[in-house]
Design a protein around this motif. Structure first.
Motif, PDB file in Angstrom:
ATOM      1  N   THR A  44      -9.087  -0.174  -4.168  1.00 26.50           N
ATOM      2  CA  THR A  44      -8.978   1.030  -3.338  1.00 26.50           C
ATOM      3  C   THR A  44     -10.040   1.025  -2.246  1.00 26.50           C
ATOM      4  O   THR A  44     -11.116   0.432  -2.389  1.00 26.50           O
ATOM      5  CB  THR A  44      -9.144   2.308  -4.178  1.00 26.50           C
ATOM      6  OG1 THR A  44     -10.434   2.310  -4.798  1.00 26.50           O
ATOM      7  CG2 THR A  44      -8.054   2.407  -5.233  1.00 26.50           C
ATOM      8  N   GLN A  89      -8.895   9.804   3.395  1.00 24.03           N
ATOM      9  CA  GLN A  89      -7.698   9.021   3.058  1.00 24.03           C
ATOM     10  C   GLN A  89      -8.083   7.927   2.073  1.00 24.03           C
ATOM     11  O   GLN A  89      -9.050   7.183   2.276  1.00 24.03           O
ATOM     12  CB  GLN A  89      -7.046   8.408   4.289  1.00 24.03           C
ATOM     13  CG  GLN A  89      -5.792   7.608   3.944  1.00 24.03           C
ATOM     14  CD  GLN A  89      -4.686   7.733   4.953  1.00 24.03           C
ATOM     15  OE1 GLN A  89      -4.891   8.203   6.057  1.00 24.03           O
ATOM     16  NE2 GLN A  89      -3.497   7.296   4.585  1.00 24.03           N
ATOM     17  N   LYS A  90      -7.295   7.847   1.003  1.00 29.50           N
ATOM     18  CA  LYS A  90      -7.500   6.817  -0.024  1.00 29.50           C
ATOM     19  C   LYS A  90      -6.383   5.800   0.085  1.00 29.50           C
ATOM     20  O   LYS A  90      -5.209   6.131  -0.078  1.00 29.50           O
ATOM     21  CB  LYS A  90      -7.515   7.432  -1.419  1.00 29.50           C
ATOM     22  CG  LYS A  90      -7.858   6.452  -2.529  1.00 29.50           C
ATOM     23  CD  LYS A  90      -7.943   7.155  -3.868  1.00 29.50           C
ATOM     24  CE  LYS A  90      -8.361   6.205  -4.982  1.00 29.50           C
ATOM     25  NZ  LYS A  90      -8.448   6.899  -6.297  1.00 29.50           N
ATOM     26  N   PHE A  91      -6.768   4.559   0.405  1.00 33.34           N
ATOM     27  CA  PHE A  91      -5.821   3.455   0.530  1.00 33.34           C
ATOM     28  C   PHE A  91      -5.841   2.617  -0.747  1.00 33.34           C
ATOM     29  O   PHE A  91      -6.895   2.421  -1.356  1.00 33.34           O
ATOM     30  CB  PHE A  91      -6.189   2.548   1.702  1.00 33.34           C
ATOM     31  CG  PHE A  91      -6.206   3.222   3.044  1.00 33.34           C
ATOM     32  CD1 PHE A  91      -5.063   3.291   3.826  1.00 33.34           C
ATOM     33  CD2 PHE A  91      -7.375   3.771   3.542  1.00 33.34           C
ATOM     34  CE1 PHE A  91      -5.079   3.897   5.057  1.00 33.34           C
ATOM     35  CE2 PHE A  91      -7.401   4.383   4.790  1.00 33.34           C
ATOM     36  CZ  PHE A  91      -6.257   4.447   5.547  1.00 33.34           C
ATOM     37  N   TYR A  92      -4.678   2.093  -1.109  1.00 32.50           N
ATOM     38  CA  TYR A  92      -4.569   1.188  -2.261  1.00 32.50           C
ATOM     39  C   TYR A  92      -4.147  -0.203  -1.798  1.00 32.50           C
ATOM     40  O   TYR A  92      -3.379  -0.346  -0.836  1.00 32.50           O
ATOM     41  CB  TYR A  92      -3.535   1.700  -3.258  1.00 32.50           C
ATOM     42  CG  TYR A  92      -4.070   2.686  -4.266  1.00 32.50           C
ATOM     43  CD1 TYR A  92      -4.420   2.281  -5.551  1.00 32.50           C
ATOM     44  CD2 TYR A  92      -4.233   4.018  -3.927  1.00 32.50           C
ATOM     45  CE1 TYR A  92      -4.909   3.191  -6.485  1.00 32.50           C
ATOM     46  CE2 TYR A  92      -4.721   4.933  -4.854  1.00 32.50           C
ATOM     47  CZ  TYR A  92      -5.056   4.512  -6.125  1.00 32.50           C
ATOM     48  OH  TYR A  92      -5.538   5.419  -7.039  1.00 32.50           O
ATOM     49  N   SER A 122       0.854  -1.191   0.000  1.00 37.25           N
ATOM     50  CA  SER A 122       0.000   0.000   0.000  1.00 37.25           C
ATOM     51  C   SER A 122       0.890   1.242   0.000  1.00 37.25           C
ATOM     52  O   SER A 122       0.920   2.012   0.960  1.00 37.25           O
ATOM     53  CB  SER A 122      -0.926  -0.012   1.218  1.00 37.25           C
ATOM     54  OG  SER A 122      -1.891   1.011   1.125  1.00 37.25           O
ATOM     55  N   GLY A 165      -1.503   6.450  -2.613  1.00 37.74           N
ATOM     56  CA  GLY A 165      -2.723   6.944  -2.011  1.00 37.74           C
ATOM     57  C   GLY A 165      -2.627   8.408  -1.657  1.00 37.74           C
ATOM     58  O   GLY A 165      -1.620   9.079  -1.926  1.00 37.74           O
ATOM     59  N   LYS A 178     -11.628   4.144   0.215  1.00 44.72           N
ATOM     60  CA  LYS A 178     -11.628   5.571   0.532  1.00 44.72           C
ATOM     61  C   LYS A 178     -12.425   5.796   1.812  1.00 44.72           C
ATOM     62  O   LYS A 178     -13.639   5.569   1.847  1.00 44.72           O
ATOM     63  CB  LYS A 178     -12.219   6.376  -0.621  1.00 44.72           C
ATOM     64  CG  LYS A 178     -11.400   6.302  -1.901  1.00 44.72           C
ATOM     65  CD  LYS A 178     -11.944   7.228  -2.978  1.00 44.72           C
ATOM     66  CE  LYS A 178     -13.253   6.744  -3.535  1.00 44.72           C
ATOM     67  NZ  LYS A 178     -13.706   7.585  -4.678  1.00 44.72           N
TER      68      LYS A 178
END
Length: 268
Positions: free
Chosen positions: A142, A127-130, A92, A95, A144
């Motif tokens: 993703t 927060q945007k996680f990948y 991760s 982002g 969010k």
């Protein structure tokens, strides 16, 4: 009035899970995701303006890009995290993190060197996680997470000497939580919205700041912070390619956010 700008660094540990049905069973933890040590780097802007001796306005903005992190995704067949049916570790390192805060407070002078300020804020954090993988090149899922709500804070300022000053901030916040996920390799889900989470929660934080006056107008400031947020049970809604929707219990989420910043402040 004062203006402040500088660089900001965050580390976030974030996790959530869902159950197998709306009653929170079958099993009580069906799927669990953990994002570990999500590191991000960016900038921040901060200002405050005093209109009267008893009224002060505040504004804060921060934007970071994720530079490193990892996580795990585990599904379970039985209660209490037993009999895993799927387990995957992922990268991760991509982002975004955005934070905004605006509020109003009342400063109280206790002495020539000590002030305290009680304040009320509206805040918004995104927060945007990948979920990425070196082995599975097509994996680009993703998650969010959006948190917004009201924050109550108490700030204490002390002038240690002619050059050095310090601040301590304690805050408590109420959270409205909404998250949207795009699971791009799971065929049964719709895209770009595969499932969503809706809930609310609470949190608290502490920040410590140390400043050094370089002149009458400019100073260098360094600060550290810790914010923890606990999201309660809510609803998970899955959006299937058949256009059906399946709801189950969202077991909640936990965020532990560490922050460091270095900036320049000007006062006039």
């Amino acid at each position: 009035m004062s203006l402040e700008a500088g660089t900001a660094y965050n580390t976030n540990d974030f996790n959530w899970s869902i159950a197998g049905n709306l009653e929170g069973s079958s099993p009580n933890i069906l799927s669990e995701l953990k994002f570990n040590k999500i590191k991000s780097l960016g900038y921040y802007l901060k200002s405050n303006y005093t209109t009267l001796t008893y009224l002060k306005f505040f504004a804060f903005f921060q934007q970071n890009k994720v530079i490193n992190g990892n996580g795990s995704d585990i599904d379970y067949k039985d209660d209490n995290r037993t009999n895993p049916t799927f387990e995957n570790n992922f990268i991760s390192n991509k982002g975004d993190f955005v934070s905004f805060k605006g509020g109003i407070g009342t400063p109280i002078r206790l002495s020539t060197k000590i002030n305290i300020t009680a304040a009320l804020f509206y805040y918004l954090t995104k927060q945007k996680f990948y979920l990425l993988s070196n082995e599975i090149q097509d994996l680009r899922s993703t998650y969010k997470a959006n948190m917004q709500g009201v924050e109550i804070s108490m700030k204490g300022d002390i002038q240690l000497n002619k050059i050095i000053y310090s601040s301590l901030i304690l805050n408590y916040h109420l959270v409205n939580y909404k998250a949207e996920a795009n699971w791009n390799l799971i065929d049964i889900f719709q895209q770009p919205l595969s499932f969503s989470h809706i809930s609310n929660g609470t949190g608290f934080g502490v920040s410590v700041l140390l400043g050094c006056n370089m002149s009458k107008m400019f100073s260098i400031v360094v600060s550290g912070s810790l914010n923890t947020t606990t999201i309660k049970k809510g609803t998970d809604i899955s959006y299937l390619i058949t256009e059906n929707e399946i709801s189950t219990q969202f077991n909640g989420a936990k965020s532990i956010l560490y922050g460091l910043s270095l900036g320049i402040r000007t006062s006039f």
